[in-house]
Design a protein around this motif. Structure first.
Motif, mmCIF file in Angstrom:
data_model
loop_
_atom_site.group_PDB
_atom_site.id
_atom_site.type_symbol
_atom_site.label_atom_id
_atom_site.label_comp_id
_atom_site.label_asym_id
_atom_site.label_seq_id
_atom_site.Cartn_x
_atom_site.Cartn_y
_atom_site.Cartn_z
ATOM 1 N N LYS A 1 0.868 -1.382 -0.061
ATOM 2 C CA LYS A 1 0.141 -0.035 0.123
ATOM 3 C C LYS A 1 1.057 1.120 -0.039
ATOM 4 C CE LYS A 1 -3.762 -2.319 2.304
ATOM 5 N NZ LYS A 1 -4.833 -2.156 3.600
ATOM 6 N N GLU A 2 2.215 1.066 0.199
ATOM 7 C CA GLU A 2 3.225 2.254 0.330
ATOM 8 C C GLU A 2 3.811 2.251 -1.035
ATOM 9 O OE1 GLU A 2 3.611 4.501 2.828
ATOM 10 O OE2 GLU A 2 2.021 3.573 3.918
ATOM 11 N N ILE A 3 3.581 1.582 -1.842
ATOM 12 C CA ILE A 3 4.614 1.677 -2.983
ATOM 13 C C ILE A 3 3.785 2.645 -4.274
ATOM 14 C CG2 ILE A 3 5.273 0.264 -5.085
ATOM 15 C CD1 ILE A 3 5.736 -1.917 -3.273
ATOM 16 N N CYS A 4 4.593 3.510 -4.784
ATOM 17 C CA CYS A 4 4.492 4.519 -5.974
ATOM 18 C C CYS A 4 5.609 4.999 -6.602
ATOM 19 C CB CYS A 4 3.565 5.645 -5.441
ATOM 20 S SG CYS A 4 2.945 6.640 -6.767
ATOM 21 N N LEU A 5 6.140 4.192 -7.527
ATOM 22 C CA LEU A 5 7.695 4.179 -7.922
ATOM 23 C C LEU A 5 7.708 5.436 -8.962
ATOM 24 C CD1 LEU A 5 8.664 0.660 -7.918
ATOM 25 C CD2 LEU A 5 9.242 2.253 -6.317
#
Length: 307
Positions: free
Chosen positions: A244-248
Motif C-alpha cells: 500500500k506504500e508503493i508508488c515508484l
C-alpha cells in the motif's frame, strides 16, 4: 450602346443598377494578407517554432519579400524575431538543418543586415534592415549565397525536459525480506526547442518511492545511462515495502546551474492516489512555480545562450 450625344458629355460610367461595380466602389480583397502588411514567418521547419526566416515588408513604398541573409544576424536579432512571434527565446540554427533543395535552393533573398537592440520585441518597430535588392551606390550590399539564409528556432524556455516513458519491474524476495526493483526511464531534453542527444552527459536520473503519507524515499540514487537506447536503466534491492506504500517514480535532473527537474510516475506501480503522489513529488523535487520562474534564465546572467 449608351454613347448618344446626350450622355457623351455626362456620366460616362455604367448604371449603378447593372450589378457591375463602379471603379470608385472597388475594395481590396478581404484576405488574410493585405497589401503593404508587414509579416514575419518561419518556413521549412518540422514545427511552427522553427525554420527559415521569411519577411514581407514595405521598403520605400514598394513591397519586398524573401529570405533573410545572415550578415550581422546574431543573438539580439534572433531574440527579437522570436519575441515578435510570441516566444521568449531564440537560437540561430544551421541552414543545413532545414535545407530542402527543391523547396528553398531557388528562394531569393529579400533582406540583409538586420540589426536589433537587446530590448527589441517588434522587428519592424525596433530593428533596422536593408533590402537585399538595394544596389544603389550609397548602400553596397554584400553578396549572399545559398547557405547564407537565416534559420532560427524559438522557444519559451531555454531548457525543456519531458518524460517519455517510465517502466518498472518489481519482485519480492520474501525469504530475504527484500524488494528488487528494475527501472527503465526515458526522457527528452531540448535546448531552445531542439533535441539534445546524449542526455546522460548533462542529466541524471534516480528511482524514488512516494509513500502514502507524502514522504519520498530514494530507491536508487543514480541510474546508468545507455546511449544506444537513449534511456536510463538500473536495478536496486531495498528492504521490503508494504504494498500500500508503493508508488515508484523516475526523477530526472539537469546537472547544471538551472537545476531543472522533471519526473514520471509509473501508474501501474502506484498503489495509492496517483494525483496526490504527483503533488508530493513535485514539492519534494522543488518544482513549484516560484523556483521554476527563476530557473529558466541563463546561468551566466547575460541573457545570451551558452555555447
Amino acid at each position: 450602346a449608351g454613347m448618344n450625344d446626350d450622355k457623351e458629355d455626362g456620366d460616362d460610367k455604367p448604371d449603378d443598377g447593372d450589378n457591375k461595380p463602379d471603379d470608385d466602389d472597388k475594395e481590396p480583397d478581404d484576405g488574410d494578407e493585405k497589401p503593404g502588411e508587414s509579416i514575419i514567418s518561419l518556413v521549412g521547419g518540422q514545427s511552427e517554432n522553427e525554420g527559415f526566416l521569411f519577411i514581407e515588408h514595405m521598403v520605400s513604398g514598394r513591397e519586398v519579400e524573401g529570405m533573410v541573409c545572415n550578415d550581422r544576424f546574431g543573438h539580439n536579432e534572433v531574440t527579437a524575431v522570436c519575441r515578435h512571434l510570441g516566444y521568449k527565446y531564440g537560437k540561430v540554427m544551421s541552414f543545413w538543418e532545414f535545407y530542402d533543395h527543391e523547396k528553398f535552393a531557388s528562394s531569393s533573398f529579400g533582406f540583409t543586415n538586420v540589426e536589433c537592440p537587446s530590448s527589441a520585441e517588434n522587428v519592424f518597430d525596433h530593428c533596422s534592415m536593408e533590402s537585399y535588392s538595394d544596389d544603389s551606390s550609397e548602400n553596397m550590399i554584400t553578396p549572399c549565397f545559398d547557405g547564407d539564409q537565416v534559420a532560427v528556432s524559438c522557444s519559451n524556455s531555454i531548457f525543456d525536459m519531458r518524460v517519455e516513458e517510465v517502466k518498472y519491474k518489481v519482485r519480492s524476495l520474501k525469504q530475504q525480506d527484500i524488494l528488487r526493483v528494475k527501472a527503465r526511464c526515458e526522457a527528452v531534453l531540448q535546448k531552445y526547442g531542439q533535441d539534445i542527444p546524449d542526455l546522460g552527459n548533462i542529466a541524471s536520473a534516480q528511482i524514488v518511492n512516494v509513500k502514502a503519507d507524502g514522504t519520498v524515499d530514494q530507491i536508487n540514487e543514480k541510474l546508468k545511462y545507455q546511449r544506444r537506447k537513449n534511456m536510463f536503466v538500473g536495478k536496486s534491492e531495498v528492504p521490503m515495502i508494504d504494498e500500500k506504500e508503493i508508488c515508484l517514480a523516475c526523477v530526472f535532473r539537469l546537472n547544471m546551474a538551472s537545476h531543472k527537474v522533471v519526473f514520471g510516475i509509473d501508474e501501474e506501480h502506484c498503489a495509492h492516489d496517483f494525483e496526490q503522489a504527483e503533488e508530493w513529488l513535485a514539492e519534494w523535487a522543488g518544482m513549484n512555480d516560484d523556483k521554476e520562474d527563476g530557473d529558466d534564465k541563463p546561468d551566466d546572467g547575460d541573457n545570451k545562450p551558452d555555447e
